[in-house]
Design a protein around this motif. Structure first.
Motif, short mmCIF file in Angstrom:
data_model
loop_
_atom_site.label_atom_id
_atom_site.label_comp_id
_atom_site.label_asym_id
_atom_site.label_seq_id
_atom_site.Cartn_x
_atom_site.Cartn_y
_atom_site.Cartn_z
N ARG A 188 0.81 -1.22 0.00
CA ARG A 188 0.00 0.00 0.00
C ARG A 188 0.85 1.27 0.00
O ARG A 188 0.52 2.25 -0.67
N GLU A 189 1.95 1.29 0.73
CA GLU A 189 2.78 2.49 0.81
C GLU A 189 3.70 2.66 -0.40
O GLU A 189 4.14 3.76 -0.70
N LEU A 190 3.97 1.58 -1.11
CA LEU A 190 4.89 1.65 -2.24
C LEU A 190 4.21 2.10 -3.53
O LEU A 190 4.82 2.82 -4.34
N MET A 191 2.97 1.73 -3.73
CA MET A 191 2.29 2.03 -4.99
C MET A 191 2.24 3.54 -5.30
O MET A 191 2.54 3.95 -6.43
N PRO A 192 1.90 4.40 -4.33
CA PRO A 192 1.91 5.84 -4.64
C PRO A 192 3.29 6.37 -5.01
O PRO A 192 3.42 7.21 -5.89
N LEU A 193 4.33 5.85 -4.38
CA LEU A 193 5.69 6.26 -4.70
C LEU A 193 6.03 5.89 -6.13
O LEU A 193 6.60 6.70 -6.88
N LEU A 194 5.68 4.69 -6.55
CA LEU A 194 5.97 4.26 -7.91
C LEU A 194 5.22 5.12 -8.92
O LEU A 194 5.76 5.48 -9.97
N TYR A 195 3.99 5.47 -8.59
CA TYR A 195 3.20 6.33 -9.49
C TYR A 195 3.86 7.70 -9.63
O TYR A 195 4.04 8.20 -10.73
N VAL A 196 4.22 8.31 -8.51
CA VAL A 196 4.89 9.62 -8.55
C VAL A 196 6.20 9.53 -9.32
O VAL A 196 6.52 10.41 -10.12
N ALA A 197 6.93 8.45 -9.11
CA ALA A 197 8.21 8.29 -9.80
C ALA A 197 8.04 8.19 -11.31
O ALA A 197 8.86 8.72 -12.07
N MET A 198 6.98 7.54 -11.77
CA MET A 198 6.81 7.35 -13.21
C MET A 198 6.07 8.51 -13.88
O MET A 198 6.41 8.88 -14.99
N PHE A 199 5.07 9.07 -13.19
CA PHE A 199 4.21 10.06 -13.83
C PHE A 199 4.24 11.43 -13.18
O PHE A 199 3.69 12.38 -13.71
N GLY A 200 4.83 11.55 -12.01
CA GLY A 200 4.85 12.82 -11.29
C GLY A 200 3.60 13.01 -10.46
O GLY A 200 2.66 12.22 -10.53
N ARG A 201 3.62 14.04 -9.66
CA ARG A 201 2.43 14.39 -8.89
C ARG A 201 1.34 14.83 -9.86
O ARG A 201 1.62 15.21 -10.99
N SER A 202 0.10 14.81 -9.42
CA SER A 202 -0.99 15.19 -10.32
C SER A 202 -0.74 16.57 -10.91
O SER A 202 -0.36 17.51 -10.21
N GLY A 203 -0.87 16.65 -12.19
CA GLY A 203 -0.66 17.91 -12.87
C GLY A 203 0.78 18.18 -13.26
O GLY A 203 1.09 19.24 -13.78
N SER A 204 1.68 17.23 -13.02
CA SER A 204 3.08 17.43 -13.40
C SER A 204 3.20 17.51 -14.92
O SER A 204 2.55 16.77 -15.64
N ASN A 205 4.03 18.38 -15.35
CA ASN A 205 4.31 18.56 -16.76
C ASN A 205 5.25 17.44 -17.21
O ASN A 205 6.28 17.22 -16.58
N PRO A 206 4.93 16.75 -18.31
CA PRO A 206 5.83 15.68 -18.78
C PRO A 206 7.25 16.18 -19.06
O PRO A 206 8.20 15.44 -18.88
N ASP A 207 7.37 17.44 -19.47
CA ASP A 207 8.71 17.97 -19.70
C ASP A 207 9.50 18.10 -18.40
O ASP A 207 10.71 17.93 -18.40
N LEU A 208 8.80 18.38 -17.30
CA LEU A 208 9.47 18.42 -15.99
C LEU A 208 10.03 17.05 -15.67
O LEU A 208 11.17 16.93 -15.22
N MET A 209 9.25 16.01 -15.92
CA MET A 209 9.72 14.65 -15.64
C MET A 209 10.94 14.31 -16.50
O MET A 209 11.88 13.69 -16.02
N LYS A 210 10.96 14.74 -17.73
CA LYS A 210 12.12 14.51 -18.59
C LYS A 210 13.35 15.20 -18.04
O LYS A 210 14.45 14.66 -18.05
N THR A 211 13.15 16.42 -17.53
CA THR A 211 14.26 17.18 -16.95
C THR A 211 14.76 16.53 -15.67
O THR A 211 15.97 16.37 -15.47
N VAL A 212 13.84 16.13 -14.81
CA VAL A 212 14.20 15.51 -13.53
C VAL A 212 15.01 14.25 -13.75
O VAL A 212 16.02 14.03 -13.09
N TYR A 213 14.57 13.42 -14.68
CA TYR A 213 15.25 12.15 -14.92
C TYR A 213 16.35 12.23 -15.97
O TYR A 213 17.15 11.32 -16.11
N GLY A 214 16.38 13.32 -16.73
CA GLY A 214 17.39 13.46 -17.76
C GLY A 214 17.24 12.42 -18.86
O GLY A 214 18.23 11.88 -19.37
N ASP A 215 15.98 12.11 -19.21
CA ASP A 215 15.74 11.12 -20.26
C ASP A 215 14.73 11.68 -21.27
O ASP A 215 14.33 12.83 -21.19
#
Length: 108
Positions: free
Chosen positions: A69-96
């Motif tokens: 239960r505690e891991l699933m939200p972390l995995l979601y945030v790690a892959m997609f960001g917090r709600s409303g996160s810009n996909p470009d932000l995620m690309k910058t954060v991960y450098g991919d």
């Protein structure tokens, strides 16, 4: 290293009944902001894991049929960001270049 460990268990279909339950607190701890226990965001997670490693952990949970239960939200945030996160932000954060199209299709 932890992503490779759980991936190897899942690849071999070796289901250790409480593997993810035991690893979840550690994953959360290392992914959290040092000042605030159990607070994590895209940046704090990216300091510990590459997006592919997070995807491997999520895939392993699915194969092993273990969904802490505690891991699933972390995995979601790690892959997609917090709600409303810009996909470009995620690309910058991960450098991919972002999550590959074929990977997205398997998540839904």
């Amino acid at each position: 290293e932890i992503a490779n460990l759980v991936w190897s268990f899942a690849t071999l279909n070796y289901n250790s009944p409480r593997l993810m339950e035991f690893l979840t607190p550690y994953i959360i701890q290392i992914s959290s902001d040092g000042e605030k226990a159990k607070y994590y965001d895209e940046r704090s997670i990216a300091r510990c894991f590459k997006r592919q490693e997070v995807s491997n952990i999520a895939w392993s949970c699915s194969v092993l049929e273990q969904y802490p239960r505690e891991l699933m939200p972390l995995l979601y945030v790690a892959m997609f960001g917090r709600s409303g996160s810009n996909p470009d932000l995620m690309k910058t954060v991960y450098g991919d270049d972002g999550i590959q199209r074929q990977s997205i299709m398997t998540m839904f």
